[in-house]
Scaffold this motif. Structure first.
Motif, PDB file in Angstrom:
ATOM      1  N   PRO A 103      -7.872  -3.306 -10.374  1.00  0.00           N
ATOM      2  CA  PRO A 103      -7.017  -2.171 -10.008  1.00  0.00           C
ATOM      3  C   PRO A 103      -6.008  -2.481  -8.911  1.00  0.00           C
ATOM      4  N   TYR A 104      -6.217  -3.547  -8.158  1.00  0.00           N
ATOM      5  CA  TYR A 104      -5.314  -3.903  -7.071  1.00  0.00           C
ATOM      6  C   TYR A 104      -4.174  -4.814  -7.526  1.00  0.00           C
ATOM      7  N   CYS A 105      -4.186  -5.197  -8.800  1.00  0.00           N
ATOM      8  CA  CYS A 105      -3.237  -6.211  -9.266  1.00  0.00           C
ATOM      9  C   CYS A 105      -1.956  -5.628  -9.848  1.00  0.00           C
ATOM     10  N   GLY A 106      -1.879  -4.300 -10.009  1.00  0.00           N
ATOM     11  CA  GLY A 106      -0.643  -3.653 -10.421  1.00  0.00           C
ATOM     12  C   GLY A 106      -0.394  -3.674 -11.916  1.00  0.00           C
ATOM     13  N   LEU A 107       0.709  -3.029 -12.296  1.00  0.00           N
ATOM     14  CA  LEU A 107       1.046  -2.933 -13.715  1.00  0.00           C
ATOM     15  C   LEU A 107       1.338  -4.293 -14.327  1.00  0.00           C
ATOM     16  N   TYR A 108       1.720  -5.259 -13.496  1.00  0.00           N
ATOM     17  CA  TYR A 108       1.926  -6.622 -13.999  1.00  0.00           C
ATOM     18  C   TYR A 108       0.666  -7.117 -14.709  1.00  0.00           C
ATOM     19  N   ALA A 109      -0.485  -6.786 -14.147  1.00  0.00           N
ATOM     20  CA  ALA A 109      -1.747  -7.229 -14.742  1.00  0.00           C
ATOM     21  C   ALA A 109      -2.074  -6.488 -16.024  1.00  0.00           C
ATOM     22  N   ALA A 110      -1.414  -5.349 -16.254  1.00  0.00           N
ATOM     23  CA  ALA A 110      -1.631  -4.587 -17.481  1.00  0.00           C
ATOM     24  C   ALA A 110      -0.633  -4.951 -18.576  1.00  0.00           C
ATOM     25  N   HIS A 111       0.351  -5.792 -18.221  1.00  0.00           N
ATOM     26  CA  HIS A 111       1.365  -6.176 -19.195  1.00  0.00           C
ATOM     27  C   HIS A 111       0.809  -7.249 -20.117  1.00  0.00           C
ATOM     28  N   HIS A 125       0.844  -1.186   0.000  1.00  0.00           N
ATOM     29  CA  HIS A 125       0.000   0.000   0.000  1.00  0.00           C
ATOM     30  C   HIS A 125       0.888   1.248   0.000  1.00  0.00           C
ATOM     31  N   SER A 126       0.608   2.197  -0.874  1.00  0.00           N
ATOM     32  CA  SER A 126       1.497   3.342  -1.067  1.00  0.00           C
ATOM     33  C   SER A 126       1.591   4.242   0.158  1.00  0.00           C
ATOM     34  N   MET A 127       0.528   4.318   0.953  1.00  0.00           N
ATOM     35  CA  MET A 127       0.518   5.215   2.102  1.00  0.00           C
ATOM     36  C   MET A 127       0.993   4.525   3.380  1.00  0.00           C
ATOM     37  N   SER A 128       0.468   3.336   3.646  1.00  0.00           N
ATOM     38  CA  SER A 128       0.807   2.672   4.913  1.00  0.00           C
ATOM     39  C   SER A 128       2.076   1.838   4.823  1.00  0.00           C
ATOM     40  N   GLY A 129       2.467   1.456   3.617  1.00  0.00           N
ATOM     41  CA  GLY A 129       3.617   0.589   3.448  1.00  0.00           C
ATOM     42  C   GLY A 129       3.338  -0.868   3.756  1.00  0.00           C
ATOM     43  N   LEU A 130       2.120  -1.167   4.159  1.00  0.00           N
ATOM     44  CA  LEU A 130       1.752  -2.547   4.462  1.00  0.00           C
ATOM     45  C   LEU A 130       1.636  -3.371   3.187  1.00  0.00           C
ATOM     46  N   PRO A 131       1.926  -4.680   3.269  1.00  0.00           N
ATOM     47  CA  PRO A 131       1.569  -5.545   2.132  1.00  0.00           C
ATOM     48  C   PRO A 131       0.098  -5.329   1.786  1.00  0.00           C
ATOM     49  N   LEU A 132      -0.208  -5.256   0.511  1.00  0.00           N
ATOM     50  CA  LEU A 132      -1.551  -4.852   0.083  1.00  0.00           C
ATOM     51  C   LEU A 132      -2.636  -5.722   0.698  1.00  0.00           C
ATOM     52  N   LEU A 133      -2.388  -7.013   0.805  1.00  0.00           N
ATOM     53  CA  LEU A 133      -3.413  -7.907   1.349  1.00  0.00           C
ATOM     54  C   LEU A 133      -3.578  -7.738   2.864  1.00  0.00           C
ATOM     55  N   GLU A 134      -2.685  -6.968   3.491  1.00  0.00           N
ATOM     56  CA  GLU A 134      -2.849  -6.670   4.911  1.00  0.00           C
ATOM     57  C   GLU A 134      -3.456  -5.288   5.133  1.00  0.00           C
ATOM     58  N   ALA A 135      -3.606  -4.517   4.069  1.00  0.00           N
ATOM     59  CA  ALA A 135      -4.194  -3.185   4.187  1.00  0.00           C
ATOM     60  C   ALA A 135      -5.683  -3.305   4.484  1.00  0.00           C
ATOM     61  N   PRO A 136      -6.231  -2.408   5.286  1.00  0.00           N
ATOM     62  CA  PRO A 136      -7.653  -2.496   5.654  1.00  0.00           C
ATOM     63  C   PRO A 136      -8.562  -2.559   4.432  1.00  0.00           C
ATOM     64  N   GLY A 137      -9.403  -3.540   4.420  1.00  0.00           N
ATOM     65  CA  GLY A 137     -10.428  -3.653   3.385  1.00  0.00           C
ATOM     66  C   GLY A 137     -10.042  -4.439   2.160  1.00  0.00           C
ATOM     67  N   VAL A 138      -8.746  -4.592   1.890  1.00  0.00           N
ATOM     68  CA  VAL A 138      -8.338  -5.241   0.636  1.00  0.00           C
ATOM     69  C   VAL A 138      -8.583  -6.746   0.694  1.00  0.00           C
ATOM     70  N   ALA A 139      -8.116  -7.378   1.771  1.00  0.00           N
ATOM     71  CA  ALA A 139      -8.353  -8.817   1.896  1.00  0.00           C
ATOM     72  C   ALA A 139      -9.840  -9.117   1.976  1.00  0.00           C
ATOM     73  N   GLU A 140     -10.587  -8.227   2.653  1.00  0.00           N
ATOM     74  CA  GLU A 140     -12.036  -8.410   2.760  1.00  0.00           C
ATOM     75  C   GLU A 140     -12.706  -8.301   1.395  1.00  0.00           C
ATOM     76  N   LEU A 141     -12.197  -7.386   0.553  1.00  0.00           N
ATOM     77  CA  LEU A 141     -12.748  -7.242  -0.789  1.00  0.00           C
ATOM     78  C   LEU A 141     -12.559  -8.522  -1.589  1.00  0.00           C
ATOM     79  N   LEU A 142     -11.344  -9.055  -1.569  1.00  0.00           N
ATOM     80  CA  LEU A 142     -11.070 -10.291  -2.306  1.00  0.00           C
ATOM     81  C   LEU A 142     -11.933 -11.427  -1.785  1.00  0.00           C
ATOM     82  N   SER A 143     -12.030 -11.552  -0.477  1.00  0.00           N
ATOM     83  CA  SER A 143     -12.826 -12.622   0.119  1.00  0.00           C
ATOM     84  C   SER A 143     -14.301 -12.475  -0.227  1.00  0.00           C
ATOM     85  N   SER A 144     -14.798 -11.243  -0.197  1.00  0.00           N
ATOM     86  CA  SER A 144     -16.221 -11.027  -0.491  1.00  0.00           C
ATOM     87  C   SER A 144     -16.547 -11.382  -1.934  1.00  0.00           C
ATOM     88  N   LYS A 145     -15.625 -11.082  -2.844  1.00  0.00           N
ATOM     89  CA  LYS A 145     -15.853 -11.409  -4.255  1.00  0.00           C
ATOM     90  C   LYS A 145     -15.814 -12.917  -4.469  1.00  0.00           C
TER      91      LYS A 145
END
Length: 372
Positions: free
Chosen positions: A341-349, A265-285
């Motif tokens: 949008p959470y998958c990074g530029l790798y997903a756009a390659h 995460h660009s602001m918190s520096g946490l691994p993205l899947l540990e950032a608030p709401g991100v893991a929950e989003l993936l799980s909910s989907k």
């Protein structure tokens, strides 16, 4: 009835062997680059008999129970969207053998390395001539066209240059199946995704076809007695297309988790899947997808059991199956679009696996039957 319905004894009952999945995936990127299925993928379709899986047993097909066929199509699409699509569309065209005169069906399905492609739009005409029709027209989006031995098409019937009309005053349309030798393929498929499906256009210029190559796609017009040919065409189309989209969405979500785990995460520096709401989003989907998929297969299994028992799938049952198909597609769209949008530029390659899946998904989901 749910996914735990009595298992089929047919060898296709297990959706996809791991070894076959590995073969398909190993060549998916090369097929995408070449814009057609890799020879190993093509050989697998023929060796397993998948392109004949919906054709009647009486003419050399497998006449597979529809829920088993749909699960196989989903499983293949979850490995390679283009191959799943070619399997679905070409096996679906092979289903039309159940509506042909038996002798014609046996000759077609008995063709070496048979593959039936085609298009549903009535963009040509068939002029009545003697014991048959002279066919002229151009049709688009024939998936698997380069390997097709036969093509199906819909054409407006004419006599002396004038359209023949039905009891409502509308032009009469009839379906035909024509050998590839009488067809001219026109390369036209330039989509960003589903590249290896090679869904090109084809043209027929005044070729004569015996009337035994014409057919009507209605349960009462079936020439094979099995329940597969009493299942309504549009219901079959909805479930097979939805299963393909669902398979691609499952593949995307499988790849999204490791893609997201590599980011911070660009602001918190946490691994993205540990950032608030991100893991929950993936799980909910994943959970919403799983629920929609389970409901879809429950209705499909129930509808098949009803038709296999000799009953007709009524309008209410067909409507419920269509609604479940579109709901599964909608949930799949939401999952892919919100996670991307959470998958990074790798997903756009363009060369990444997740990008290929993303491209395939968004191309396949443009099918007109899948509009909300």
């Amino acid at each position: 009835m749910t996914d735990t319905a009595a298992p089929s004894r047919h060898p296709f009952a297990a959706p996809l062997a791991g070894r076959d999945a590995q073969r398909i995936l190993r060549h998916a990127a090369a097929a995408d680059a070449a814009r057609f299925l890799h020879p190993v993928q093509q050989a697998l379709l023929h060796r397993r008999g998948w392109l004949k899986m919906l054709a009647p047993r009486s003419c050399g097909g497998a006449e597979l129970a529809l829920p088993d066929a749909v699960r196989l199509e989903e499983a293949v699409a979850a490995v390679d969207g283009s191959m799943g699509w070619v399997l679905t569309l070409c096996a679906g065209a092979g289903w039309f053998a159940g509506f042909l005169p038996p002798q014609t069906a046996r000759a077609i399905i008995g063709t070496r390395r048979v593959c039936v492609g085609g298009s549903g739009a009535p963009t040509g005409h068939a002029e009545l001539e003697g014991e048959g029709y002279r066919i002229t027209g151009r049709w688009d989006y024939a998936s698997g066209a380069p390997m097709a031995t036969h093509f199906t098409l819909n054409a407006v019937l004419r006599e002396h240059g004038r359209p023949l009309l039905d009891e409502h005053g509308a032009p009469r349309i009839r379906a035909f199946i024509i050998p590839a030798a009488l067809v001219r393929m026109e390369p036209s498929w330039g989509s960003i995704g589903m590249r290896a499906s090679a869904s090109h256009s084809y043209r027929v210029d005044g070729q004569w076809l015996h009337r035994d190559h014409g057919f009507a796609i209605r349960p009462e017009a079936a020439t094979s007695p099995g329940p597969l040919y009493r299942f309504p065409f549009y219901s079959l189309a909805f479930v097979t297309l939805a299963a393909n989209v669902a398979g691609m969405a499952a593949h995307f979500m499988q790849l999204a988790r490791p893609a997201m785990s590599r980011r911070k995460h660009s602001m918190s520096g946490l691994p993205l899947l540990e950032a608030p709401g991100v893991a929950e989003l993936l799980s909910s989907k994943e959970q919403a997808y799983g629920a929609a998929r389970a409901h879809f297969y429950q209705l499909l299994d129930d509808a098949w059991a009803q038709v296999a028992a000799g009953a007709q799938l009524d309008a209410e049952g067909a409507g419920s199956l269509q609604a479940a198909s579109l709901a599964l597609v909608a949930v799949s769209r939401q999952a892919v679009d919100e996670l991307y949008p959470y998958c990074g530029l790798y997903a756009a390659h363009e060369g990444s696996e997740i990008n290929r899946v993303w491209r395939d998904f968004h191309t396949a989901s443009q099918h007109s039957l899948l509009l909300p």
